[in-house]
Design a protein around this motif. Structure first.
Motif, mmCIF file in Angstrom:
data_model
loop_
_atom_site.group_PDB
_atom_site.id
_atom_site.type_symbol
_atom_site.label_atom_id
_atom_site.label_comp_id
_atom_site.label_asym_id
_atom_site.label_seq_id
_atom_site.Cartn_x
_atom_site.Cartn_y
_atom_site.Cartn_z
ATOM 1 N N LEU A 227 -5.085 3.003 5.035
ATOM 2 C CA LEU A 227 -5.536 2.222 4.126
ATOM 3 C C LEU A 227 -6.873 2.576 3.484
ATOM 4 O O LEU A 227 -8.036 2.148 3.442
ATOM 5 N N THR B 154 0.872 -1.804 0.086
ATOM 6 C CA THR B 154 0.221 0.066 0.056
ATOM 7 C C THR B 154 0.730 1.217 0.065
ATOM 8 O O THR B 154 0.820 1.874 -0.882
ATOM 9 N N PRO C 143 -1.857 -7.548 2.658
ATOM 10 C CA PRO C 143 -3.393 -7.700 3.345
ATOM 11 C C PRO C 143 -4.195 -9.265 2.218
ATOM 12 O O PRO C 143 -5.112 -9.368 2.677
ATOM 13 N N LYS C 144 -3.678 -9.787 1.689
ATOM 14 C CA LYS C 144 -3.501 -10.749 1.375
ATOM 15 C C LYS C 144 -3.170 -12.047 1.834
ATOM 16 O O LYS C 144 -3.733 -13.280 1.323
ATOM 17 N N SER D 58 -10.646 -4.293 4.971
ATOM 18 C CA SER D 58 -9.316 -4.331 5.525
ATOM 19 C C SER D 58 -9.695 -3.361 6.484
ATOM 20 O O SER D 58 -8.502 -3.537 7.724
ATOM 21 N N GLN E 85 -7.611 3.909 0.475
ATOM 22 C CA GLN E 85 -7.615 3.587 -0.674
ATOM 23 C C GLN E 85 -8.086 1.706 -0.279
ATOM 24 O O GLN E 85 -8.355 2.042 -1.382
ATOM 25 N N SER E 86 -7.776 1.408 0.718
ATOM 26 C CA SER E 86 -8.541 0.074 0.287
ATOM 27 C C SER E 86 -9.201 -0.771 0.661
ATOM 28 O O SER E 86 -10.011 0.510 0.891
ATOM 29 N N SER E 87 -10.333 -1.870 0.165
ATOM 30 C CA SER E 87 -10.933 -2.058 0.745
ATOM 31 C C SER E 87 -11.640 -1.903 2.167
ATOM 32 O O SER E 87 -10.744 -1.643 3.276
ATOM 33 N N MET F 253 -3.054 -5.793 7.153
ATOM 34 C CA MET F 253 -3.866 -4.996 6.425
ATOM 35 C C MET F 253 -3.190 -4.053 6.158
ATOM 36 O O MET F 253 -3.359 -3.815 4.501
#
Lengths: 403, 313
Positions: free
Chosen positions: B107, A2, A386-387, B114, B109-111, A382
């Motif tokens: 985060l 990220t 995140p995966k 998350s 921009q993350s879902s 996260m």
């Protein structure tokens, strides 16, 4: 990843330092006076661990371990290439053979740990259907585990129903509970679901705790029967109780293998694709003719089924149930397995369960720090990965990823 | 609860009702303060800040630490209370800002999943951090500081309850002034309504988010101290269930709606106390959850209507 630019890294590091500087006094001051020693001992461990990890990560990025990683990566490529040529049935059968022969080479303590790993694998895979595949955050998953455990406990103690008959009955009860919880909540905005399921999990626990006439409240239910079986005793076929750890290990192994196969088949079925479609974009899925509410409900019920199965086994193995086993922390634990391993990935979830159960057993002295570390790791995962450790393979691509 | 106060004679049903109402309003004020943090954060970044309950617990702990220390050094009770309140609120505001920078900002921009998981992780982290360093047992507040109360038509009102309600009202008035009468409040409302547009007119959304977290955390810290004083002790996991109840209150009032959260908190507090008094005290925690589910099912926008920029899917 990220965060890309190094400037952002610096800022993040500063924020992190700030966070810890702020935390330190809170956790160090006691009403009796200043007691920095205890909290310092804890924070120094956290700080050292974080610093070492960060240093290793940066060194690795700078190529300091080139002499190690390059041959390792080459070896890895060779291994992966070789592994790709080994047929999958061979790999799976080796793993299965190892799992089956496990109790013959190990002791009681290892059996105990292995049994809890397998229980958590079933729970993790069940939750994985809900969180990983359908993308619905469920924070009350342990309630289904509780429903399964109490169903078997009550049926066994009051009516003497056998374990094997109770497996499907508990699964059905859990599925019904899943539908009861799911039906009113699944129309909601995704993140409301998280708090509502959290509430439901608590309701189940509070009811189990206070409904004295049925559940015997906080004292729990004693005297649950082990699974029974018919076996040759000399020449005659006799009924025996499978209550030693080796026998229980084989039962839970069979259940876990069943779960893995079921979840794998589900993953690759029409329904599994529908789950993923709902997760990726609910509106688009609905446009393509997926009955989104029905699919979500199905995901919920299926997740609950595996929770119920694991719960039945848990009750039979402990021969005792009490509401204490079904607290929010357990839900959080199962969720961290799914998140750590990789949402939607079967080997990932198995890896997550193994790591999260075996590591605390190895570092007994750090037992208390378990949830503390999990919480921090969950948040950090996260941000940085995140995966998960073993990410799931995605079917297809989103249009914006195709670039 | 109120130290040393006992009813002088058997209560009539009316008196019992009024007593429950007084207790309910006290508890409701506390829920309202916590609910505001949830509703403001949700209004701006559509995140259920799970760690908010832990901020509230940290406030309670900071309060017990500061008040005990000040009280032991011979300061008058009101000075102890005031100083502890201000320091704990400031501290929790800083803590929440740091938390936001560490766990939520990367985060953006993350879902949603998350961010939610990250929030949950931070909540577990903080709760267990408190447990490890402050111990698993209850920590007692020096409740002998404010004792006594008065009787009004057979209803007991302790001075502590007066302080709690008075303080809650004061904080709510201050918050309203801040949100509706100042520039920063205007910027907050603009960001909550439409993040992109407010950024286009020159509002630094990242700063506004920080400020929102800080304000919510300050209110939660005040609530933590008041609960500690009311019940006489704090515990490391005290933030978990009140957190869910306060979130229910925010949803009941209409998420993102500040007036709604105040009203919702009050309602949840009163309903809980009445349910405990008239139906069953074992199941009192269940009622808040049932209200939450019923509201989401029948009236998803709450009683005052929600105020959320739902552009991020």
């Amino acid at each position: 990843m990220t965060i890309r630019a190094s400037k952002l890294w610096l800022r993040y590091g500063l924020a992190m330092a700030w966070f810890f500087v702020l935390l330190w006094p809170l956790l160090g001051i006691k009403p009796e006076g200043l007691e920095f020693a205890v909290s310092f001992a804890i924070w120094i461990k956290v700080a050292v661990a974080a610093a070492i990890l960060l240093a290793l990560y940066q060194l690795n990025k700078a190529g300091a371990f080139g002499f190690l990683t390059r041959p390792a990566a080459a070896a890895g490529r060779v291994a992966v290439g070789a592994a790709a040529r080994v047929p999958r049935w061979l790999v799976l059968s080796v793993v299965l053979a190892a799992a089956v022969s496990f109790p013959f080479f190990t002791e009681r303590y290892a059996h105990d740990v292995a049994i809890s790993v397998l229980v958590y694998i079933i729970l993790g895979l069940g939750l994985n259907i809900v969180v990983g595949l359908a993308g619905l955050l469920d924070l009350g998953y342990i309630a289904f585990f509780g429903v399964g455990a109490y169903t078997y406990a009550l049926l066994s103690v009051h009516f003497g129903v056998s374990f094997w008959l109770c497996l499907p009955i508990s699964a059905c009860f859990a599925a019904v509970a899943g539908c009861i919880i799911g039906y009113p909540t699944l129309r909601m905005r995704g993140d409301y679901l998280a708090i509502v399921t959290l509430g439901f999990g608590e309701i189940v626990r509070i009811v189990l705790n206070n409904w004295m006439s049925v559940t015997n409240g906080p004292n729990g239910i004693l005297g649950i029967k082990s699974p029974g079986a018919y076996w040759w005793q000399g020449d005659t076929l006799e009924h025996i109780w499978l209550n030693n750890l080796e026998q229980l290990y084989f039962i839970i192994l069979a259940l876990a293998v069943f779960t893995v196969i079921a979840v794998y088949r589900l993953n690759h079925s029409r329904i599994g694709r529908a789950f993923e479609a709902v997760r990726e974009d609910q509106t688009a899925a609905e446009l393509m003719g997926v009955n989104t509410l029905g699919i979500k409900l199905l995901a919920y019920a299926l997740g609950a089924v595996f929770g119920g199965l694991a719960g039945t086994f848990f009750a039979a193995r402990m021969q005792f149930v009490s509401p204490e086993s079904f607290t929010f922390i357990e839900s959080a634990m199962v969720l961290s397995m799914v998140v750590l391993g990789g949402m939607g990935s079967i080997p990932g979830v198995i890896l997550g369960a193994v790591v999260l159960i075996v590591l605390p057993e190895l570092f007994r002295g750090f037992q208390l720090y378990r949830m503390f570390v999990f919480g921090g790791v969950m948040a950090m995962m996260m941000v940085f990965r995140p995966k998960g450790l073993w990410p799931a393979k995605r079917l297809g691509q989103r249009s914006e990823e195709r670039g | 609860m109120a130290g040393g106060l006992r009813p002088q004679k058997a209560r009539t049903p009316v008196e019992f009702f009024l007593q429950q109402l007084v207790n309910g309003v006290t508890l409701g004020g506390v829920y309202a303060l916590v609910a505001l943090g949830y509703t403001m954060v949700y209004g701006i970044i559509q995140l259920i800040n799970f760690a908010h309950g832990e901020i509230y617990a940290s406030g309670g702990y900071m309060g017990v630490i500061l008040i005990s220390w000040l009280f032991a050094h011979g300061f008058p009770p009101m000075v102890c209370l005031g100083a502890a309140l201000i320091l704990a609120m400031g501290y929790c505001a800083l803590l929440a800002m740091a938390l936001e920078k560490v766990a939520y900002k990367p985060l953006r921009q993350s879902s949603r999943l998350s961010v939610l998981l990250s929030a949950l992780g931070m909540s577990i982290f903080l709760q267990n951090g408190l447990m490890l360093t402050q111990g698993v047992y209850d920590r007692a507040y020096p409740t002998e500081m404010v004792q006594g109360g008065f009787h009004v038509h057979g209803v007991i009102v302790s001075y502590m309850q007066c302080i709690i309600v008075g303080l809650t009202v004061l904080l709510l008035v201050l918050l309203n002034l801040l949100v509706y009468r100042t520039r920063i409040g205007k910027a907050m409302r603009a960001t909550a309504q439409d993040k992109t547009m407010s950024a286009l007119v020159g509002i630094n959304s990242s700063r506004i988010i920080s400020v929102t977290f800080a304000i919510g955390a300050g209110l939660a810290a005040a609530a933590g101290i008041m609960v500690g004083l009311y019940y006489g002790s704090v515990r490391y996991d005290m933030g978990f269930v009140p957190g869910i109840k306060a979130f229910s209150a925010a949803v009941l009032g209409g998420i993102g709606n500040i007036t709604g959260a105040m009203l919702g908190g009050l309602l949840i507090g009163v309903i809980e106390v009445f349910a405990a008094g008239y139906i069953s005290s074992e199941y009192k925690d269940v009622f808040a959850f049932i209200i939450l589910i019923a509201v989401l099912y029948f009236m998803p926008t709450g009683i005052m209507g929600e105020n959320v920029d739902d552009t991020r899917i």
